[in-house]
Write a protein that holds these residues in place. Structure first.
Motif, PDB file in Angstrom:
ATOM      1  N   HIS A 139      10.045  53.656  22.764  1.00  4.83           N
ATOM      2  CA  HIS A 139       9.681  54.833  21.964  1.00  4.83           C
ATOM      3  C   HIS A 139      10.903  55.667  21.607  1.00  4.83           C
ATOM      4  CE1 HIS A 139       5.420  54.007  22.528  1.00  4.83           C
ATOM      5  NE2 HIS A 139       5.719  53.731  23.791  1.00  4.83           N
ATOM      6  N   SER A 140      11.939  54.992  21.108  1.00  3.47           N
ATOM      7  CA  SER A 140      13.192  55.645  20.751  1.00  3.47           C
ATOM      8  C   SER A 140      13.359  55.680  19.242  1.00  3.47           C
ATOM      9  CB  SER A 140      14.355  54.860  21.365  1.00  3.47           C
ATOM     10  OG  SER A 140      14.499  53.610  20.698  1.00  3.47           O
ATOM     11  N   GLY A 141      14.488  56.206  18.810  1.00  4.98           N
ATOM     12  CA  GLY A 141      14.872  56.167  17.410  1.00  4.98           C
ATOM     13  C   GLY A 141      15.954  55.131  17.164  1.00  4.98           C
ATOM     14  N   VAL A 142      16.141  54.221  18.106  1.00  7.71           N
ATOM     15  CA  VAL A 142      17.233  53.241  18.056  1.00  7.71           C
ATOM     16  C   VAL A 142      16.783  51.966  17.343  1.00  7.71           C
ATOM     17  CG1 VAL A 142      18.765  51.798  19.465  1.00  7.71           C
ATOM     18  CG2 VAL A 142      18.217  54.143  20.193  1.00  7.71           C
ATOM     19  N   ALA A 143      17.633  51.499  16.426  1.00  5.63           N
ATOM     20  CA  ALA A 143      17.436  50.198  15.779  1.00  5.63           C
ATOM     21  C   ALA A 143      18.686  49.362  16.039  1.00  5.63           C
ATOM     22  CB  ALA A 143      17.221  50.367  14.277  1.00  5.63           C
ATOM     23  N   GLY A 192      10.072  40.426  16.477  1.00  2.00           N
ATOM     24  CA  GLY A 192       8.831  40.692  17.201  1.00  2.00           C
ATOM     25  C   GLY A 192       8.686  42.147  17.572  1.00  2.00           C
ATOM     26  N   MET A 193       7.520  42.699  17.315  1.00  2.00           N
ATOM     27  CA  MET A 193       7.192  44.065  17.694  1.00  2.00           C
ATOM     28  C   MET A 193       5.833  44.064  18.380  1.00  2.00           C
ATOM     29  SD  MET A 193       9.269  46.509  16.984  1.00  2.00           S
ATOM     30  CE  MET A 193      10.948  46.054  16.642  1.00  2.00           C
ATOM     31  N   PHE A 194       5.781  44.672  19.548  1.00  2.00           N
ATOM     32  CA  PHE A 194       4.515  44.834  20.249  1.00  2.00           C
ATOM     33  C   PHE A 194       3.913  46.162  19.825  1.00  2.00           C
ATOM     34  CE2 PHE A 194       7.066  42.164  23.097  1.00  2.00           C
ATOM     35  CZ  PHE A 194       6.210  41.090  23.242  1.00  2.00           C
ATOM     36  N   ALA A 195       2.622  46.162  19.532  1.00  2.00           N
ATOM     37  CA  ALA A 195       1.968  47.390  19.105  1.00  2.00           C
ATOM     38  C   ALA A 195       0.553  47.427  19.666  1.00  2.00           C
ATOM     39  CB  ALA A 195       1.932  47.469  17.584  1.00  2.00           C
ATOM     40  N   ALA A 196       0.276  48.441  20.438  1.00  2.00           N
ATOM     41  CA  ALA A 196      -1.087  48.649  20.938  1.00  2.00           C
ATOM     42  C   ALA A 196      -1.633  49.868  20.212  1.00  2.00           C
ATOM     43  CB  ALA A 196      -1.077  48.840  22.447  1.00  2.00           C
ATOM     44  N   LEU A 204       6.843  47.309   9.005  1.00  2.00           N
ATOM     45  CA  LEU A 204       7.554  46.089   8.630  1.00  2.00           C
ATOM     46  C   LEU A 204       8.162  46.279   7.253  1.00  2.00           C
ATOM     47  CD1 LEU A 204       4.641  43.874   9.872  1.00  2.00           C
ATOM     48  CD2 LEU A 204       6.690  44.534  11.142  1.00  2.00           C
ATOM     49  N   LEU A 205       9.457  46.008   7.151  1.00  2.00           N
ATOM     50  CA  LEU A 205      10.213  46.306   5.949  1.00  2.00           C
ATOM     51  C   LEU A 205      10.947  45.066   5.468  1.00  2.00           C
ATOM     52  CD1 LEU A 205      11.793  49.349   7.722  1.00  2.00           C
ATOM     53  CD2 LEU A 205      10.134  49.578   5.869  1.00  2.00           C
ATOM     54  N   GLY A 206      11.122  44.935   4.173  1.00  2.00           N
ATOM     55  CA  GLY A 206      11.872  43.807   3.650  1.00  2.00           C
ATOM     56  C   GLY A 206      12.451  44.101   2.280  1.00  2.00           C
ATOM     57  N   ASP A 207      13.633  43.566   2.032  1.00  2.00           N
ATOM     58  CA  ASP A 207      14.244  43.583   0.709  1.00  2.00           C
ATOM     59  C   ASP A 207      14.190  42.141   0.207  1.00  2.00           C
ATOM     60  OD1 ASP A 207      15.939  43.372  -1.486  1.00  2.00           O
ATOM     61  OD2 ASP A 207      17.480  44.682  -0.647  1.00  2.00           O
ATOM     62  N   PRO A 208      13.268  41.825  -0.690  1.00  2.00           N
ATOM     63  CA  PRO A 208      13.110  40.438  -1.126  1.00  2.00           C
ATOM     64  C   PRO A 208      14.298  39.901  -1.921  1.00  2.00           C
ATOM     65  CG  PRO A 208      11.696  41.882  -2.404  1.00  2.00           C
ATOM     66  CD  PRO A 208      12.314  42.722  -1.324  1.00  2.00           C
ATOM     67  N   VAL A 209      15.146  40.766  -2.440  1.00  2.00           N
ATOM     68  CA  VAL A 209      16.307  40.313  -3.195  1.00  2.00           C
ATOM     69  C   VAL A 209      17.381  39.792  -2.245  1.00  2.00           C
ATOM     70  CG1 VAL A 209      18.120  41.006  -4.809  1.00  2.00           C
ATOM     71  CG2 VAL A 209      15.791  41.877  -5.105  1.00  2.00           C
ATOM     72  N   THR A 210      17.674  40.549  -1.181  1.00  2.00           N
ATOM     73  CA  THR A 210      18.717  40.148  -0.230  1.00  2.00           C
ATOM     74  C   THR A 210      18.170  39.326   0.932  1.00  2.00           C
ATOM     75  OG1 THR A 210      18.477  42.168   1.091  1.00  2.00           O
ATOM     76  CG2 THR A 210      20.078  42.214  -0.739  1.00  2.00           C
ATOM     77  N   GLY A 211      16.855  39.410   1.166  1.00  2.00           N
ATOM     78  CA  GLY A 211      16.253  38.719   2.312  1.00  2.00           C
ATOM     79  C   GLY A 211      16.418  39.467   3.620  1.00  2.00           C
ATOM     80  N   ILE A 212      16.953  40.665   3.585  1.00  2.00           N
ATOM     81  CA  ILE A 212      17.121  41.476   4.799  1.00  2.00           C
ATOM     82  C   ILE A 212      15.772  42.050   5.186  1.00  2.00           C
ATOM     83  CG2 ILE A 212      18.232  43.536   5.764  1.00  2.00           C
ATOM     84  CD1 ILE A 212      20.562  42.937   3.746  1.00  2.00           C
ATOM     85  N   ILE A 213      15.428  41.884   6.469  1.00  2.00           N
ATOM     86  CA  ILE A 213      14.149  42.398   6.957  1.00  2.00           C
ATOM     87  C   ILE A 213      14.383  43.347   8.124  1.00  2.00           C
ATOM     88  CG2 ILE A 213      12.802  40.420   6.167  1.00  2.00           C
ATOM     89  CD1 ILE A 213      12.784  39.410   9.105  1.00  2.00           C
ATOM     90  N   GLY A 214      13.406  44.226   8.332  1.00  2.00           N
ATOM     91  CA  GLY A 214      13.446  45.148   9.452  1.00  2.00           C
ATOM     92  C   GLY A 214      12.052  45.335  10.001  1.00  2.00           C
ATOM     93  N   ALA A 215      12.000  45.698  11.274  1.00  2.00           N
ATOM     94  CA  ALA A 215      10.721  46.000  11.913  1.00  2.00           C
ATOM     95  C   ALA A 215      10.936  47.179  12.839  1.00  2.00           C
ATOM     96  CB  ALA A 215      10.214  44.792  12.700  1.00  2.00           C
ATOM     97  N   ALA A 216       9.984  48.108  12.841  1.00  2.00           N
ATOM     98  CA  ALA A 216      10.089  49.283  13.696  1.00  2.00           C
ATOM     99  C   ALA A 216       8.777  49.478  14.445  1.00  2.00           C
ATOM    100  CB  ALA A 216      10.414  50.525  12.871  1.00  2.00           C
ATOM    101  N   HIS A 217       8.898  49.796  15.719  1.00  2.00           N
ATOM    102  CA  HIS A 217       7.764  50.110  16.595  1.00  2.00           C
ATOM    103  C   HIS A 217       7.600  51.627  16.538  1.00  2.00           C
ATOM    104  CE1 HIS A 217       6.675  51.336  20.855  1.00  2.00           C
ATOM    105  NE2 HIS A 217       5.604  50.687  20.453  1.00  2.00           N
ATOM    106  N   CYS A 218       6.491  52.077  15.946  1.00  2.00           N
ATOM    107  CA  CYS A 218       6.337  53.497  15.646  1.00  2.00           C
ATOM    108  C   CYS A 218       5.169  54.137  16.371  1.00  2.00           C
ATOM    109  CB  CYS A 218       6.146  53.697  14.151  1.00  2.00           C
ATOM    110  SG  CYS A 218       7.565  53.179  13.211  1.00  2.00           S
ATOM    111  N   GLY A 219       5.504  54.892  17.361  1.00  2.00           N
ATOM    112  CA  GLY A 219       4.562  55.815  17.977  1.00  2.00           C
ATOM    113  C   GLY A 219       5.022  57.218  17.614  1.00  2.00           C
TER     114      GLY A 219
END
Length: 184
Positions: A90-94, A133-137, A143-158
């Motif tokens: 539950h941080s702000g760290v990526a 992988g992100m665990f979410a209860a 879930l984020l993605g740039d389809p041009v560059t193929g760069i993806i990101g995922a964030a666990h957000c509470g």
């Protein structure tokens, strides 16, 4: 006459393993953007039993480490990608998965090859063949993605992660790798 199998209505009647005893994960794939797929897992299709049954992927709960590892391997095979898992706090760290740490740095019980635990709630990669992988209860996976560059990101957000800026940190890390905010 129904146009579906009665077996599908009762998930307990569906075998969670193949003939060799390997898990068969039941997943829900969704196209996020061209070339970028999101896969949600279900509890079906794994080796975990009891309160953890069947497809438990969380390794900190006290489930049998061998079952969790088998479930994760089966999921990686099903999605045809290596799984990247971090210890969500539950941080702000990526973190940049492309940077040099192993792919399960979540602090899973029973892991012997984990070099160290990485605490983070966002992950980013520019490589293909990696599933973030992100665990979410009661929290949400963003879930984020740039389809041009193929760069993806995922964030666990509470609530705490949102207050600490995990989405912005994840987007900033994507931008630093070359993602265009207009495409995310």
């Amino acid at each position: 006459m129904p146009e579906y199998s009665e077996e599908i209505l009762d998930s307990n009647s569906i075998s969670s393993t193949d003939k060799a005893g390997r898990p068969i994960p039941v997943t829900i794939p969704i196209a996020l953007a061209p070339g970028i797929k999101v896969v949600y897992t279900t509890r079906l299709g794994g080796l975990s039993t009891g309160d953890y049954g069947n497809l438990n992927l969380g390794g900190k709960s006290g489930d049998e480490p061998e079952a969790v590892l088998s479930n994760r391997i089966a999921l990686a095979e099903a999605v045809q990608a290596r799984l990247s898992l971090v210890s969500q706090v539950h941080s702000g760290v990526a973190v940049d998965v492309d940077d040099s740490f192993g792919f399960d740095v979540s602090g899973t019980h029973g892991e012997t090859d984990t070099p160290h635990v990485i605490e983070a709630d966002g992950q980013v990669t520019a490589q293909s063949g990696i599933a973030l992988g992100m665990f979410a209860a009661d929290c949400l996976p963003v879930l984020l993605g740039d389809p041009v560059t193929g760069i993806i990101g995922a964030a666990h957000c509470g609530r705490r992660g949102l207050e600490r800026g995990v989405i912005g940190t994840t987007v900033d890390l994507m931008k630093s790798k070359g993602a265009d905010p207009a495409n995310i």
